[in-house]
Design a protein around this motif. Structure first.
Motif, PDB file in Angstrom:
ATOM      1  N   GLU A 198       4.626   7.825  10.112  1.00 32.88           N
ATOM      2  CA  GLU A 198       5.888   8.502   9.769  1.00 32.88           C
ATOM      3  C   GLU A 198       7.007   8.107  10.738  1.00 32.88           C
ATOM      4  O   GLU A 198       8.133   7.824  10.328  1.00 32.88           O
ATOM      5  N   ALA A 199       6.670   8.094  12.042  1.00 35.23           N
ATOM      6  CA  ALA A 199       7.660   7.786  13.080  1.00 35.23           C
ATOM      7  C   ALA A 199       8.135   6.335  12.949  1.00 35.23           C
ATOM      8  O   ALA A 199       9.323   6.036  13.084  1.00 35.23           O
ATOM      9  N   ALA A 232       0.854  -1.196   0.000  1.00 29.98           N
ATOM     10  CA  ALA A 232       0.000   0.000   0.000  1.00 29.98           C
ATOM     11  C   ALA A 232       0.880   1.232   0.000  1.00 29.98           C
ATOM     12  O   ALA A 232       2.048   1.154   0.412  1.00 29.98           O
ATOM     13  N   ASN A 233       0.327   2.384  -0.429  1.00 30.00           N
ATOM     14  CA  ASN A 233       1.149   3.599  -0.475  1.00 30.00           C
ATOM     15  C   ASN A 233       1.096   4.356   0.859  1.00 30.00           C
ATOM     16  O   ASN A 233       0.325   4.011   1.758  1.00 30.00           O
ATOM     17  N   ASP A 234       1.953   5.361   1.008  1.00 27.02           N
ATOM     18  CA  ASP A 234       2.082   6.094   2.271  1.00 27.02           C
ATOM     19  C   ASP A 234       0.766   6.725   2.717  1.00 27.02           C
ATOM     20  O   ASP A 234       0.429   6.700   3.899  1.00 27.02           O
ATOM     21  N   LYS A 245      11.952   4.937  12.126  1.00 29.08           N
ATOM     22  CA  LYS A 245      12.643   3.922  12.938  1.00 29.08           C
ATOM     23  C   LYS A 245      13.125   2.772  12.063  1.00 29.08           C
ATOM     24  O   LYS A 245      14.248   2.283  12.211  1.00 29.08           O
ATOM     25  N   ALA A 246      12.263   2.308  11.159  1.00 23.87           N
ATOM     26  CA  ALA A 246      12.617   1.187  10.288  1.00 23.87           C
ATOM     27  C   ALA A 246      13.812   1.555   9.420  1.00 23.87           C
ATOM     28  O   ALA A 246      14.722   0.751   9.221  1.00 23.87           O
ATOM     29  N   LEU A 261      -4.443   4.675   7.908  1.00 28.22           N
ATOM     30  CA  LEU A 261      -4.651   3.470   8.700  1.00 28.22           C
ATOM     31  C   LEU A 261      -4.161   3.658  10.133  1.00 28.22           C
ATOM     32  O   LEU A 261      -4.751   3.182  11.089  1.00 28.22           O
ATOM     33  N   PHE A 262      -3.066   4.419  10.284  1.00 27.65           N
ATOM     34  CA  PHE A 262      -2.455   4.619  11.608  1.00 27.65           C
ATOM     35  C   PHE A 262      -3.058   5.828  12.340  1.00 27.65           C
ATOM     36  O   PHE A 262      -2.691   6.098  13.475  1.00 27.65           O
TER      37      PHE A 262
END
Ligand SMILES: [Zn+2]
Length: 321
Positions: A36-37, A19-21, A41-42, A27-28
């Motif tokens: 974004e956060a 899925a795109n950003d 981290k990833a 979703l979040f």
């Protein structure tokens, strides 16, 4: 080209969703962790927190219909040399190799390359030809008490299909097979190192039957020139997971003691350059002799090698004789 790429559609695969950003941010949006956060981290390769998305319900509508456009058939090749002992000849020592390989390279070739053919000289022309030599030696030479079964497996490269099929539909009762000796890539030196010229890697010999491992050691000690036995790939922590990766595993999974013989990887592994001019023929013959001597001893044993299921415990460490 004439092949298709749909062969594995029938294999179960975990769901994989892209899925795109924008979608993920939405979703979040009700969660305390923001997308974004998490993404930052990833990217920093930091540990990611475990959390639950709040107020989110996802519905997937899957269309799982597909058409079979191409079916390919193949066969295992099986031969038997009968034993001489009235009581033992309905039991078997099995020997195996795989005669399939990767076919040929499809699609566009890298610049400058013209070769599409995967020769598979080492993988597993080496084991396949050694198996022919073993069958001939046992058929023409002194007979053993037990019978011997030789299986040239098909479809190994796409998931041990031939050996799985054989152990699910065996041509002799599976409980009558007292051991299986598998050869896959036995014609080279690991990473082309000259220092490996007398080394063979052994996997699984002690896992189901400690006695089978002792028989192997005795067979090696009895050779005119014993080989250097390396157990590195039998370590439970072996990252290559070799114990699970060739046809012997189909037999081991059914409780049959196995030994896997290999000379391990080299730069031509699964490349079109795995060609016959790179085969170390003397070494290949030497390993075939070790397999012959091991198989002969098991085939003349008055009892079945004991099944003590101790796992890797004798065949550990490298370059032990
Ligand atoms: Zn192979």
């Amino acid at each position: 080209m004439d092949f298709t790429t749909t062969a594995r559609l029938e294999s179960p695969l975990p769901a994989n969703i892209t899925a795109n950003d924008d979608f993920l941010e939405f979703l979040f949006s009700g969660s305390e962790i923001q997308y974004e956060a998490l993404k930052a981290k990833a990217q920093q390769q930091e540990d990611l927190p475990r959390f639950t998305l709040k107020g989110v319900t996802l519905t997937f509508n899957l269309d799982a219909d597909y058409q079979v456009v191409n079916t390919r058939y193949t066969r295992n090749v099986v031969g038997i040399v009968e034993g001489t002992d009235g009581r033992l000849k309905d039991t078997y020592v099995a020997f195996g190799a795989h005669y399939d390989h990767l076919g040929y390279l499809q699609g566009a070739l890298p610049a400058g390359q013209t070769d599409r053919i995967y020769n598979g000289a080492d993988d597993d022309g080496s084991g396949t030809t050694a198996l022919i030599a073993l069958a001939r030696a046992f058929a023409q030479g002194p007979k053993t008490k037990r019978s011997l079964i030789f299986v040239w497996h098909a479809g190994e490269e796409i998931g041990l299909h031939g050996s799985k099929y054989f152990t699910d539909h065996p041509t002799v009762p599976l409980e009558k097979i007292v051991a299986q000796l598998n050869m896959d890539m036995i014609g080279r030196n690991h990473d082309n190192l000259a220092s490996e010229s007398n080394t063979v890697y052994l996997v699984g010999s002690d896992r189901i039957s400690s006695e089978l491992h002792q028989i192997l050691l005795a067979a090696n000690a009895g050779l005119a020139k014993p080989m250097t036995l390396n157990y590195q790939l039998n370590e439970p922590t072996d990252p290559e997971r070799v114990y699970y990766r060739s046809d012997h595993y189909s037999y081991a999974a059914k409780g049959i003691p196995i030994i896997f013989f290999t000379t391990f990887l080299h730069p031509d592994y699964h490349r079109v350059t795995d060609s016959v001019d790179k085969i170390e023929f003397e070494k290949l013959a030497h390993i075939a002799q070790l397999v012959y001597e091991t198989g002969r001893r098991v085939a003349d044993l008055d009892h079945e090698p004991v099944h003590d299921f101790k796992g890797p415990h004798l065949a550990v460490g490298s370059a032990a004789n």
